[in-house]
Enzyme design. Structure first.
Site, PDB file in Angstrom:
ATOM      1  CE  LYS A  38      38.632  10.878  10.435  1.00  0.00           C
ATOM      2  NZ  LYS A  38      37.337  10.268  10.835  1.00  0.00           N
ATOM      3  NE  ARG A  92      37.313  16.232  13.870  1.00  0.00           N
ATOM      4  CZ  ARG A  92      37.840  15.073  14.218  1.00  0.00           C
ATOM      5  NH1 ARG A  92      39.043  14.738  13.845  1.00  0.00           N
ATOM      6  NH2 ARG A  92      37.135  14.243  14.917  1.00  0.00           N
ATOM      7  NE  ARG A 145      36.506   3.532  17.856  1.00  0.00           N
ATOM      8  CZ  ARG A 145      36.820   4.655  17.222  1.00  0.00           C
ATOM      9  NH1 ARG A 145      37.850   4.662  16.393  1.00  0.00           N
ATOM     10  NH2 ARG A 145      36.105   5.742  17.374  1.00  0.00           N
ATOM     11  NE  ARG A 188      37.952   7.195  20.170  1.00  0.00           N
ATOM     12  CZ  ARG A 188      38.204   7.741  18.985  1.00  0.00           C
ATOM     13  NH1 ARG A 188      39.146   7.231  18.206  1.00  0.00           N
ATOM     14  NH2 ARG A 188      37.520   8.791  18.562  1.00  0.00           N
ATOM     15  NE  ARG A 246      33.222  10.745  17.670  1.00  0.00           N
ATOM     16  CZ  ARG A 246      33.509   9.445  17.771  1.00  0.00           C
ATOM     17  NH1 ARG A 246      32.918   8.691  18.671  1.00  0.00           N
ATOM     18  NH2 ARG A 246      34.398   8.909  16.967  1.00  0.00           N
TER      19      ARG A 246
HETATM   20  P1  AP5 Z   1      38.793   4.146  12.527  1.00  0.00           P
HETATM   21  O1  AP5 Z   1      39.861   3.784  11.588  1.00  0.00           O
HETATM   22  O2  AP5 Z   1      39.150   4.445  13.944  1.00  0.00           O
HETATM   23  O3  AP5 Z   1      37.934   5.335  11.926  1.00  0.00           O
HETATM   24  P2  AP5 Z   1      38.174   6.888  12.022  1.00  0.00           P
HETATM   25  O4  AP5 Z   1      37.625   7.483  10.768  1.00  0.00           O
HETATM   26  O5  AP5 Z   1      39.595   7.188  12.358  1.00  0.00           O
HETATM   27  O6  AP5 Z   1      37.189   7.182  13.233  1.00  0.00           O
HETATM   28  P3  AP5 Z   1      37.386   7.941  14.596  1.00  0.00           P
HETATM   29  O7  AP5 Z   1      36.169   7.651  15.411  1.00  0.00           O
HETATM   30  O8  AP5 Z   1      38.706   7.657  15.224  1.00  0.00           O
HETATM   31  O9  AP5 Z   1      37.374   9.393  14.033  1.00  0.00           O
HETATM   32  P4  AP5 Z   1      36.981  10.694  14.706  1.00  0.00           P
HETATM   33  O10 AP5 Z   1      37.257  11.653  13.606  1.00  0.00           O
HETATM   34  O11 AP5 Z   1      35.638  10.786  15.290  1.00  0.00           O
HETATM   35  O12 AP5 Z   1      37.967  10.691  15.969  1.00  0.00           O
HETATM   36  P5  AP5 Z   1      39.314  11.441  16.283  1.00  0.00           P
HETATM   37  O13 AP5 Z   1      40.149  10.519  17.037  1.00  0.00           O
HETATM   38  O14 AP5 Z   1      39.881  12.099  15.062  1.00  0.00           O
HETATM   39  O15 AP5 Z   1      37.686   2.980  12.467  1.00  0.00           O
HETATM   40  C1  AP5 Z   1      36.561   2.994  13.325  1.00  0.00           C
HETATM   41  C2  AP5 Z   1      36.176   1.534  13.606  1.00  0.00           C
HETATM   42  O16 AP5 Z   1      35.762   0.907  12.389  1.00  0.00           O
HETATM   43  C3  AP5 Z   1      37.343   0.693  14.152  1.00  0.00           C
HETATM   44  O17 AP5 Z   1      36.855  -0.201  15.093  1.00  0.00           O
HETATM   45  C4  AP5 Z   1      37.871  -0.037  12.900  1.00  0.00           C
HETATM   46  O18 AP5 Z   1      38.447  -1.274  13.220  1.00  0.00           O
HETATM   47  C5  AP5 Z   1      36.597  -0.214  12.095  1.00  0.00           C
HETATM   48  N1  AP5 Z   1      36.845  -0.196  10.649  1.00  0.00           N
HETATM   49  C6  AP5 Z   1      37.705   0.605   9.975  1.00  0.00           C
HETATM   50  N2  AP5 Z   1      37.647   0.349   8.650  1.00  0.00           N
HETATM   51  C7  AP5 Z   1      36.719  -0.629   8.497  1.00  0.00           C
HETATM   52  C8  AP5 Z   1      36.212  -1.314   7.346  1.00  0.00           C
HETATM   53  N3  AP5 Z   1      36.645  -1.017   6.106  1.00  0.00           N
HETATM   54  N4  AP5 Z   1      35.255  -2.242   7.538  1.00  0.00           N
HETATM   55  C9  AP5 Z   1      34.801  -2.538   8.804  1.00  0.00           C
HETATM   56  N5  AP5 Z   1      35.262  -1.924   9.927  1.00  0.00           N
HETATM   57  C10 AP5 Z   1      36.198  -0.968   9.770  1.00  0.00           C
HETATM   58  O19 AP5 Z   1      38.796  12.636  17.217  1.00  0.00           O
HETATM   59  C11 AP5 Z   1      38.223  12.381  18.484  1.00  0.00           C
HETATM   60  C12 AP5 Z   1      37.884  13.703  19.157  1.00  0.00           C
HETATM   61  O20 AP5 Z   1      39.086  14.480  19.341  1.00  0.00           O
HETATM   62  C13 AP5 Z   1      36.951  14.638  18.370  1.00  0.00           C
HETATM   63  O21 AP5 Z   1      35.586  14.318  18.574  1.00  0.00           O
HETATM   64  C14 AP5 Z   1      37.343  16.006  18.945  1.00  0.00           C
HETATM   65  O22 AP5 Z   1      36.756  16.199  20.207  1.00  0.00           O
HETATM   66  C15 AP5 Z   1      38.843  15.870  19.137  1.00  0.00           C
HETATM   67  N6  AP5 Z   1      39.593  16.304  17.948  1.00  0.00           N
HETATM   68  C16 AP5 Z   1      40.364  15.526  17.130  1.00  0.00           C
HETATM   69  N7  AP5 Z   1      40.906  16.246  16.150  1.00  0.00           N
HETATM   70  C17 AP5 Z   1      40.479  17.530  16.348  1.00  0.00           C
HETATM   71  C18 AP5 Z   1      40.678  18.753  15.653  1.00  0.00           C
HETATM   72  N8  AP5 Z   1      41.436  18.812  14.540  1.00  0.00           N
HETATM   73  N9  AP5 Z   1      40.074  19.860  16.136  1.00  0.00           N
HETATM   74  C19 AP5 Z   1      39.311  19.833  17.258  1.00  0.00           C
HETATM   75  N10 AP5 Z   1      39.063  18.706  17.962  1.00  0.00           N
HETATM   76  C20 AP5 Z   1      39.648  17.564  17.505  1.00  0.00           C
END
Ligand code: AP5
Length: 182
Positions: A15, A88, A127, A129, A140
């Site tokens: 995403k 979410r 990755r 993180r 998650r």
């Molecule tokens: P990436 O692009 O980072 O994927 P993503 O879908 O954005 O994954 P995230 O882990 O960032 O999503 P998330 O929803 O768990 O985290 P968020 O930050 O929203 O890609 C991931 C990896 O794959 C990278 O290394 C990339 O290079 C690689 N990649 C990408 N595309 C690829 C491809 N096509 N082929 C190969 N490799 C690829 O949330 C984190 C935390 O914040 C949550 O757990 C929660 O605690 C909190 N939070 C965030 N939003 C909310 C909300 N709305 N409500 C409550 N809590 C929230």
């Protein structure tokens, strides 16, 4: 091209990666609640400290906090926006709907990026993180299935959901998204 968008999908689906590329090419504002929360954590604020604890367990931060962050940003954007990681859960989706009605900017399309779990886990472990360890990733994914995946049905019923195969090269996924939104 549609300009009021939501990218939906499990952790690691791409995403964030796709949102950055898309916003750069089409001049949209990227609103990632994960990034905004991580900024809050880096600032060392009381809110950030609270959020860090929850994020490091892979749980969802409170709806109130996330909503206030999003609302403050969204009402000031005029060029179009892309929501990444929000809403979410159903409560956040309902609040978003009310907010968008208030500012008269309805959501135009939802892109669901689908990737099988084993690929997601591999990507996230690579990755590395703060919240990318096996135990937290498992939680998650569980939270995604329980709380976020009901949004698929919700947006599908509204006729605005487009499903994209995310298990492909980044530029291939990008082209599929462009095609779906064109
Ligand atoms: P990436 O692009 O980072 O994927 P993503 O879908 O954005 O994954 P995230 O882990 O960032 O999503 P998330 O929803 O768990 O985290 P968020 O930050 O929203 O890609 C991931 C990896 O794959 C990278 O290394 C990339 O290079 C690689 N990649 C990408 N595309 C690829 C491809 N096509 N082929 C190969 N490799 C690829 O949330 C984190 C935390 O914040 C949550 O757990 C929660 O605690 C909190 N939070 C965030 N939003 C909310 C909300 N709305 N409500 C409550 N809590 C929230």
């Amino acid at each position: 091209m549609k300009k009021k968008l939501l990218f939906l999908g499990p952790p690691g689906a791409g995403k964030g990666t796709q949102s950055v590329l898309f916003c750069k090419k089409y001049g949209l504002e990227h609103l990632s609640t994960g990034d905004l929360l991580r900024n809050e954590v880096s600032s060392g604020s009381v809110l950030g400290l609270k959020a860090a604890e929850i994020m490091n367990q892979g749980e969802l931060v409170s709806d109130e906090l996330v909503l206030s962050i999003v609302e403050n940003r969204l009402i000031n954007i005029t060029q179009g926006w892309l929501l990444d990681g929000f809403p979410r859960n159903v409560n956040q989706a309902n609040s978003l709907k009310k907010l968008l009605e208030k500012i008269n900017q309805p959501l135009e399309a939802v892109i669901l990026i689908k990737v099988p779990d084993d690929y997601l886990i591999k990507r996230l472990l690579e990755r590395g993180r703060q919240d990318d360890n096996e135990e937290v990733i498992t939680n998650r994914l569980k939270i995604y299935r329980e709380k976020t995946s009901p949004l698929i049905d919700l947006y599908s019923k509204q006729g605005i959901l487009k499903e994209i195969e995310g298990n492909a090269e980044i530029d291939v996924v990008f082209s599929c998204i462009e095609k779906a939104l064109g």
